[in-house]
Design an enzyme around this catalytic site. Structure first.
Site, PDB file in Angstrom:
ATOM      1  N   SER A  10       0.814  -1.230   0.000  1.00 30.12           N
ATOM      2  CA  SER A  10       0.000   0.000   0.000  1.00 30.12           C
ATOM      3  C   SER A  10       0.840   1.269   0.000  1.00 30.12           C
ATOM      4  O   SER A  10       1.699   1.451   0.854  1.00 30.12           O
ATOM      5  CB  SER A  10      -0.873   0.071   1.256  1.00 30.12           C
ATOM      6  OG  SER A  10      -1.617  -1.079   1.407  1.00 30.12           O
ATOM      7  N   MET A  32      -1.913  -7.563   6.830  1.00 38.12           N
ATOM      8  CA  MET A  32      -2.897  -8.453   6.193  1.00 38.12           C
ATOM      9  C   MET A  32      -2.363  -9.084   4.913  1.00 38.12           C
ATOM     10  O   MET A  32      -3.138  -9.428   4.018  1.00 38.12           O
ATOM     11  CB  MET A  32      -4.172  -7.657   5.883  1.00 38.12           C
ATOM     12  CG  MET A  32      -4.746  -6.916   7.066  1.00 38.12           C
ATOM     13  SD  MET A  32      -6.073  -5.823   6.573  1.00 38.12           S
ATOM     14  CE  MET A  32      -6.342  -4.895   8.088  1.00 38.12           C
ATOM     15  N   SER A  33      -1.043  -9.214   4.804  1.00 40.35           N
ATOM     16  CA  SER A  33      -0.498  -9.743   3.540  1.00 40.35           C
ATOM     17  C   SER A  33       0.822 -10.468   3.794  1.00 40.35           C
ATOM     18  O   SER A  33       1.095 -10.906   4.908  1.00 40.35           O
ATOM     19  CB  SER A  33      -0.249  -8.576   2.573  1.00 40.35           C
ATOM     20  OG  SER A  33       0.790  -7.751   3.067  1.00 40.35           O
ATOM     21  N   ALA A  76       2.816  -2.426   4.309  1.00 41.34           N
ATOM     22  CA  ALA A  76       2.511  -1.455   5.354  1.00 41.34           C
ATOM     23  C   ALA A  76       2.004  -2.261   6.544  1.00 41.34           C
ATOM     24  O   ALA A  76       1.269  -3.227   6.361  1.00 41.34           O
ATOM     25  CB  ALA A  76       1.423  -0.506   4.867  1.00 41.34           C
ATOM     26  N   ASN A  98       1.446   2.926  11.290  1.00 41.73           N
ATOM     27  CA  ASN A  98       0.612   3.349  12.435  1.00 41.73           C
ATOM     28  C   ASN A  98       0.969   2.486  13.636  1.00 41.73           C
ATOM     29  O   ASN A  98       1.547   1.406  13.476  1.00 41.73           O
ATOM     30  CB  ASN A  98      -0.877   3.156  12.095  1.00 41.73           C
ATOM     31  CG  ASN A  98      -1.190   1.717  11.690  1.00 41.73           C
ATOM     32  OD1 ASN A  98      -0.972   1.335  10.533  1.00 41.73           O
ATOM     33  ND2 ASN A  98      -1.649   0.915  12.623  1.00 41.73           N
ATOM     34  N   HIS A 126      -3.265   0.785  -4.533  1.00 41.12           N
ATOM     35  CA  HIS A 126      -2.516  -0.246  -5.244  1.00 41.12           C
ATOM     36  C   HIS A 126      -2.689  -0.013  -6.743  1.00 41.12           C
ATOM     37  O   HIS A 126      -3.808   0.059  -7.231  1.00 41.12           O
ATOM     38  CB  HIS A 126      -3.039  -1.638  -4.885  1.00 41.12           C
ATOM     39  CG  HIS A 126      -2.677  -2.069  -3.507  1.00 41.12           C
ATOM     40  ND1 HIS A 126      -1.686  -2.975  -3.248  1.00 41.12           N
ATOM     41  CD2 HIS A 126      -3.171  -1.700  -2.316  1.00 41.12           C
ATOM     42  CE1 HIS A 126      -1.588  -3.149  -1.944  1.00 41.12           C
ATOM     43  NE2 HIS A 126      -2.475  -2.391  -1.354  1.00 41.12           N
ATOM     44  N   TYR A 139      -8.432 -10.888   1.813  1.00 31.54           N
ATOM     45  CA  TYR A 139      -9.685 -10.200   2.193  1.00 31.54           C
ATOM     46  C   TYR A 139     -10.448  -9.661   0.987  1.00 31.54           C
ATOM     47  O   TYR A 139     -11.609  -9.267   1.102  1.00 31.54           O
ATOM     48  CB  TYR A 139      -9.434  -9.076   3.209  1.00 31.54           C
ATOM     49  CG  TYR A 139      -8.554  -7.937   2.738  1.00 31.54           C
ATOM     50  CD1 TYR A 139      -8.989  -7.019   1.790  1.00 31.54           C
ATOM     51  CD2 TYR A 139      -7.271  -7.781   3.248  1.00 31.54           C
ATOM     52  CE1 TYR A 139      -8.187  -5.984   1.361  1.00 31.54           C
ATOM     53  CE2 TYR A 139      -6.448  -6.748   2.830  1.00 31.54           C
ATOM     54  CZ  TYR A 139      -6.912  -5.854   1.877  1.00 31.54           C
ATOM     55  OH  TYR A 139      -6.105  -4.834   1.446  1.00 31.54           O
ATOM     56  N   GLU A 140      -9.800  -9.650  -0.204  1.00 31.71           N
ATOM     57  CA  GLU A 140     -10.523  -9.214  -1.401  1.00 31.71           C
ATOM     58  C   GLU A 140     -11.449 -10.321  -1.903  1.00 31.71           C
ATOM     59  O   GLU A 140     -12.245 -10.109  -2.806  1.00 31.71           O
ATOM     60  CB  GLU A 140      -9.535  -8.836  -2.502  1.00 31.71           C
ATOM     61  CG  GLU A 140      -8.730  -7.587  -2.197  1.00 31.71           C
ATOM     62  CD  GLU A 140      -7.667  -7.315  -3.251  1.00 31.71           C
ATOM     63  OE1 GLU A 140      -8.013  -6.767  -4.296  1.00 31.71           O
ATOM     64  OE2 GLU A 140      -6.492  -7.668  -3.015  1.00 31.71           O
ATOM     65  N   HIS A 191      -4.955  -9.652  -2.095  1.00 29.12           N
ATOM     66  CA  HIS A 191      -5.174  -9.962  -0.680  1.00 29.12           C
ATOM     67  C   HIS A 191      -6.293 -10.983  -0.507  1.00 29.12           C
ATOM     68  O   HIS A 191      -7.271 -10.984  -1.255  1.00 29.12           O
ATOM     69  CB  HIS A 191      -5.577  -8.703   0.097  1.00 29.12           C
ATOM     70  CG  HIS A 191      -4.587  -7.581   0.008  1.00 29.12           C
ATOM     71  ND1 HIS A 191      -4.584  -6.689  -1.037  1.00 29.12           N
ATOM     72  CD2 HIS A 191      -3.573  -7.209   0.829  1.00 29.12           C
ATOM     73  CE1 HIS A 191      -3.604  -5.810  -0.853  1.00 29.12           C
ATOM     74  NE2 HIS A 191      -2.978  -6.108   0.260  1.00 29.12           N
ATOM     75  N   HIS A 213      -7.351   3.739   6.634  1.00 28.78           N
ATOM     76  CA  HIS A 213      -6.588   3.304   5.454  1.00 28.78           C
ATOM     77  C   HIS A 213      -5.881   4.504   4.821  1.00 28.78           C
ATOM     78  O   HIS A 213      -4.769   4.386   4.332  1.00 28.78           O
ATOM     79  CB  HIS A 213      -7.543   2.632   4.462  1.00 28.78           C
ATOM     80  CG  HIS A 213      -6.873   2.062   3.242  1.00 28.78           C
ATOM     81  ND1 HIS A 213      -5.842   1.137   3.325  1.00 28.78           N
ATOM     82  CD2 HIS A 213      -7.062   2.286   1.920  1.00 28.78           C
ATOM     83  CE1 HIS A 213      -5.438   0.831   2.102  1.00 28.78           C
ATOM     84  NE2 HIS A 213      -6.161   1.512   1.230  1.00 28.78           N
TER      85      HIS A 213
END
Ligand code: HPA
Length: 269
Positions: free
Chosen positions: A28, A208-209, A110, A232, A58, A82-83, A80, A244
């Site tokens: 990201s 998440m990746s 990230a 963060n 992206h 989650y997609e 991802h 995000h």
């Protein structure tokens, strides 16, 4: 295997002398890495069998270019879980790149900082991971010509490459910290209780990746290196709410620093 060959044939037809040795996956907001690079780029949507990238921030392109005299394939954006894609689909491109000749994979992402010594904008060299996704990209019938059924996981993030990364970082006066990355499926960020638990488990950063990609890269016997940008503090580590947008903005700022490190590493591979 048929699909991998079909995709590779397409890339060979589109790109003259497609012969990459190093691949880079940009997370990201990290596309600035490519700002001054010239080469041939192809949209994922045009590549047969590639999933379509749908996350904002992206770019969704594959760039073939030369960095420090080495042919590189850069994935500007990743897929991802989650997609809604299977982990097999999320990691399909890595198999194609392996067949194209890639020996080294550099993964970036990230991530939220769990380790209280990490500051926003820090670059973390991933030394190991915890797969908290509850699944694995190697589930299913194994193709022995690609890799073994039960791959060893003791050196997923190449010790030799990590030493190179640390040496390069010190040469550019970068304070490169090392840590353990924990992957969740997302897309919701974590609760404070989850972050506390992940900290006790030994995680320094959360995202998440990357873990499925590293598992497949290791399975394919590629040398793997991975970096997180701390965009963060993870939930509960600071009072701030997560967004995000903020993740993308911080990622963008720190990616210049990461770009110069990666360039130096490529020179030294
Ligand atoms: N949690 C999970 N994924 C992330 C985070 C986070 O705090 N920051 C960037 N990606």
């Amino acid at each position: 295997m048929e699909k991998i060959k079909e995709t590779l044939n397409y890339l060979n037809a589109k790109i003259d002398n497609f012969n990459p040795e190093i691949a880079i996956i940009l997370g990201s907001g990290l596309s600035v890495f490519c700002d001054n690079l010239k080469g041939k780029s192809i949209k994922y949507n045009d590549i047969p069998n590639f999933p379509h990238s749908s996350v904002s921030g992206h770019k969704g392109e594959l760039l073939y270019c030369n960095i420090e005299g080495k042919n590189c394939a850069i994935m500007q954006g990743r897929f991802h879980y989650y997609e809604g894609y299977s982990l097999q689909d999320c990691t399909f491109a890595i198999k194609v790149l392996k067949m194209a000749g890639i020996k080294t994979l550099i993964i970036t992402n990230a991530a939220g900082g769990i380790n209280k010594n990490y500051n926003i904008g820090d670059i973390i060299l991933i030394k190991d991971h915890i797969n908290f996704m509850g699944t694995n990209p190697l589930i299913g019938k194994n193709n022995e010509s690609l890799g073994e059924r039960f791959p060893d996981m003791s050196n997923v993030y190449s010790l030799k490459l990590r030493e190179t990364a640390k040496k390069c970082a010190s040469e550019i006066n970068m304070n490169l910290k090392e840590g353990v990355y924990l992957a969740t499926t997302g897309p919701s960020y974590e609760t404070a209780a989850e972050i506390k638990a992940f900290s006790i488990l030994g995680a320094d950063v959360v995202g998440m990746s990357s873990v499925p990609e590293a598992i497949v890269s290791n399975y394919l016997k590629m040398d793997t290196l991975a970096f997180s940008i701390v965009t963060n503090h993870a939930t509960g580590i600071s009072e701030n709410k997560l967004s995000h947008k903020e993740v993308l903005e911080t990622g963008k700022k720190a990616s210049l620093k990461l770009s110069s490190l990666i360039n130096k590493i490529i020179k030294n591979i």
